[in-house]
Design an enzyme around this catalytic site. Structure first.
Site, PDB file in Angstrom:
ATOM      1  N   ASP A 477       0.823  -1.204   0.000  1.00 48.42           N
ATOM      2  CA  ASP A 477       0.000   0.000   0.000  1.00 48.42           C
ATOM      3  C   ASP A 477       0.862   1.261   0.000  1.00 48.42           C
ATOM      4  O   ASP A 477       2.057   1.218   0.315  1.00 48.42           O
ATOM      5  CB  ASP A 477      -0.897  -0.030   1.250  1.00 48.42           C
ATOM      6  N   ASP A 546     -10.799   2.100  -3.136  1.00 46.30           N
ATOM      7  CA  ASP A 546     -11.314   1.781  -1.805  1.00 46.30           C
ATOM      8  C   ASP A 546     -12.840   1.771  -1.805  1.00 46.30           C
ATOM      9  O   ASP A 546     -13.460   1.332  -0.835  1.00 46.30           O
ATOM     10  CB  ASP A 546     -10.827   2.823  -0.784  1.00 46.30           C
TER      11      ASP A 546
END
Ligand code: GLA
Length: 753
Positions: A477, A546
């Site tokens: 990430d 997301d």
């Protein structure tokens, strides 16, 4: 595929697929001019296409040389010598002079395509790729510029890059070194870009190409949610399946600029490269600088043709992972299920139930390390928090193995929390400017990955975790933009820090996949903030957004799949109402939409309403049945909910055209309307296809939206279980009824007889 150079006319022709890219060298000093880029023309002398005003190319003393240069279509425009449009390459010397004009010197035609050192890049064998290398030089500035053009067999695309060498005795500052520049004749063309934000990545924007400059760019240190390193150029009449479309996509994950500049005579200069702002790369005598690559695609078959060229190129010549063609394990990620609030028992409880339903891998997301119980601490301390996970990673992976599940783990290697042991030991390892408090985002700072000792320390920590247990998957990430970019390294090289940072990230990822070749790596950057071809060189899949709401995902996945194969898009089924937008979407639709990506779950399976959970086994059966088709097949966009505000539709056709799957999502229901006609492209016109619904269960009294009603099914009776030719399906299409309720979907399977 061929690259030719005509000694008489000095024309270069690069041909592959139905595309030709032509350049020529002018008599005299040797300007390299752009001649033509488009559908392959006949074997004619194309010099008549050269846009030279007046009586040919003027000599060095000519009184109107400036007007010539300011209108001539150049392949690599320099700076400050008459071409007053946007330069593609520019250097400033010690005295602050910025004057550069490269001239043709020599060229080589090479079989194959080498990778670029330290940068993500395309590759090809002697059989399926050819490269043209043109050496240009400016003797006064003492600079050499090498342009590389590669074509790949059967793909209508050119991959370009620029290398700059300082031949002088003094250092210079390289202000820009774009990957590509083309002066094109594009009356009435439109520019397509993919713009957005967190949670709503890659929305299409189409605008006329006007006079002056129009650009997309990022100065965030990542390719970004806001803009994408891509420009599409659509001829006036181009549409989804017809007309001429060009696409420019940069194989790069950092600051970029991609722009069009329509000049005073109407020519359009199309450029893409590293953003010049904050670049300022110091080039010492004898040093080289290599730009990233730009992929330039030509399509005579609208956007679909462009998409197919990108997909083919990335699948065949960019992505290296052994997972590229493999079925990915169905995973369940605990982020949206637990956020930071989990421990071993909670994870195992999820895993046990997941296994029962057919899920194969548990991804433990953020929160397992240091003292990370929220997002304020511990980035940089990659040691297991044994309070949450007694026995560490090893026990977790063993327990999972006993259940029959594999383990995946989240990292954010480029970051450091001010509240971390790493920061307390090495505050100078974070980017910051002396005398200024660095700007935090999510309470974190960015590690100075330009420094080798920092990269080594992070890599060693990650390797220690990966060596301690059986870890099959890593989610990498990156959750904030770069600010306060300044290094405290004693041996720091001036300039270019943003670029050096991304080179550091690339180096770390290369090390990771070299040491763990079987690891399934998924990149992520707060969702799709760094979903670009650069990252696809390292990981076969990237978390797309997301926002896992299935309806928003239609738009996000449409933009993403315009350039990248479906197999690259991380797509998970999450709860309804969606955590991102609160929308209620039937489980069936959530599953159908996630099928267009890597497919997995991001929810607490034990908290799921039983009616939803009951559908999981059937969803997984669908994934196994259609996974290969979605991964390897050719993708066709049929209708876009972004454009029509009613429905979304796409289909994937197998390479041999023996089967296809049409995904139809009716987003908003309308009363009192006719069936909608959906033409199904890409099939073999002469073969007959049997048409069935992939999940045909009918329940009359059901109001979840997960099942069809008898009336809905009977509206499709005319074609269901019948056979139609590919020709009829492409021309006349199918008639899709309006289903009752919003956010409904149907999968239609086509099987050749
Ligand atoms: C980012 C990612 C999410 C999740 C969180 C964890 O936002 O995009 O998927 O991993 O970080 O902090």
């Amino acid at each position: 595929m061929k690259i030719g150079y005509d000694e008489k006319t000095h024309i270069f022709r690069l041909e592959s697929g139905d595309m030709t890219y032509a350049m020529f060298v002018t008599d005299g000093q040797g300007f390299l001019g752009h001649l033509y880029f488009g559908r392959t023309p006949g074997e004619d002398d194309l010099r008549y296409l050269a846009r030279v005003r007046g009586d040919g190319v003027p000599g060095a003393e000519a009184r109107d040389r400036c007007s010539f240069l300011d209108s001539f279509p150049q392949e690599i425009p320099g700076n400050g010598v008459g071409d007053l449009r946007s330069p593609a390459v520019s250097v400033t010397d010690r005295e602050g002079r910025a004057v550069l004009q490269p001239f043709y010197r020599s060229h080589r035609i090479i079989s194959g395509k080498e990778r670029l050192a330290g940068l993500p890049s395309t590759f090809g064998s002697k059989k399926d790729a050819m490269t043209l290398e043109i050496t240009m030089a400016d003797d006064a500035a003492k600079m050499t510029v090498i342009l590389r053009y590669t074509i790949f067999d059967g793909i209508p695309a050119v991959v370009r890059s620029t290398e700059v060498i300082n031949d002088g005795a003094e250092p210079v500052t390289l202000d820009r070194a774009f990957s590509c520049s083309m002066d094109m004749d594009l009356p009435d063309a439109r520019m397509l870009s993919l713009n957005g934000s967190w949670g709503r990545e890659k929305r299409k924007q189409l605008q006329p190409i006007g006079f002056g400059t129009q650009s997309v760019s990022s100065l965030r240190g990542i390719s970004s949610h806001q803009a994408h390193p891509f420009i599409g150029i659509l001829a006036e009449n181009a549409r989804q399946e017809t007309g001429e479309v060009y696409g420019v996509n940069l194989i790069y994950s950092g600051n970029f600029l991609a722009q069009t500049e329509r000049d005073q005579f109407g020519l359009v200069r199309v450029q893409a490269g590293i953003h010049p702002k904050g670049f300022a790369w110091k080039l010492a005598p004898g040093e080289h600088f290599q730009s990233p690559e730009a992929v330039i695609v030509y399509s005579s078959e609208g956007l679909t043709g462009m998409t197919h060229a990108f997909h083919k190129l990335y699948r065949g010549h960019l992505m290296r992972s052994p997972w590229l063609h493999r079925e990915r394990p169905v995973l369940i990620n605990n982020w949206e299920a637990t956020f930071f609030d989990f421990d071993l028992e909670k994870l195992l409880t999820i895993a046990r139930r997941a296994k029962k339903e057919g899920i194969e891998l548990l991804v433990m997301d953020d929160g397992w390390f240091g003292r990370r119980d929220d997002d304020n601490t511990s980035l940089g301390d990659w040691t297991v928090n044994e309070k949450k996970l007694p026995g560490g990673m090893k026990r977790l992976s063993d327990e999972l193995a006993a259940i029959g599940m594999k383990l995946g783990v989240w990292f954010e290697p480029e970051m450091i929390s001010p509240d971390s042991d790493l920061y307390r030991a090495h505050p100078d390892w974070a980017f910051s400017v002396d005398g200024r408090t660095p700007c935090r985002a999510r309470n974190q700072l960015v590690l100075d990955l330009t420094r080798k000792e920092v990269r080594d320390a992070i890599f060693d920590q990650i390797a220690a975790v990966l060596d301690s247990a059986d870890i099959a998957y890593v989610k990498w990430d990156m959750n904030r933009p770069l600010t306060d970019v300044a290094t405290h390294a004693a041996d720091a090289q001036a300039g270019g820090l943003f670029h050096r940072f991304i080179l550091g990230t690339y180096e770390l990822q290369e090390r990771l996949i070299t040491r763990y070749p079987e690891l399934l790596l998924e990149n992520c950057s707060s969702g799709g903030g760094r979903f670009d071809p650069g990252m696809l060189f390292y990981s076969p899949q990237i978390w797309t957004s997301d926002n896992t709401d299935a309806i928003d995902r239609l738009t996000i996945q449409e933009g993403t799949s315009m350039l990248y194969p479906l197999s690259t898009m991380g797509a998970h089924i999450s709860v309804s109402p969606s955590q991102a937008v609160g929308r209620l979407v039937p489980m069936m639709t959530r599953g159908h939409v996630a099928l267009a990506g890597t497919f997995g779950y991001e929810l607490d399976i034990n908290e799921l309403p039983e009616a939803d959970a009951a559908l999981i086994p059937a969803q997984i059966v669908l994934y196994h049945r259609f996974g290969e088709l979605m991964r390897e097949g050719d993708y066709y966009r049929i209708a876009s909910w972004q454009d029509n505000h009613v429905c979304d539709c796409y289909c994937v056709v197998s390479g041999d055209k023996s089967r296809a799957l049409v995904t139809w999502v009716q987003v908003l229901c309308e009363p009192n309307v006719h069936c909608m006609r959906m033409r199904i492209p890409g099939l073999d016109p002469d073969r007959r296809y049997r048409i069935t619904i992939a999940s045909p269960e009918v329940r009359e009294d059901d109001h979840t939206g997960n099942f069809l009603h008898e009336g809905e099914l009977s509206s499709m009776r005319g074609f269901l279980n019948a056979t139609l030719t590919g020709c009829t399906l492409a021309g006349a299409g199918l008639l899709m009824p309006m289903l009752r309720g919003d956010f409904r979907s149907v999968l239609i399977e086509l099987q050749a007889e």
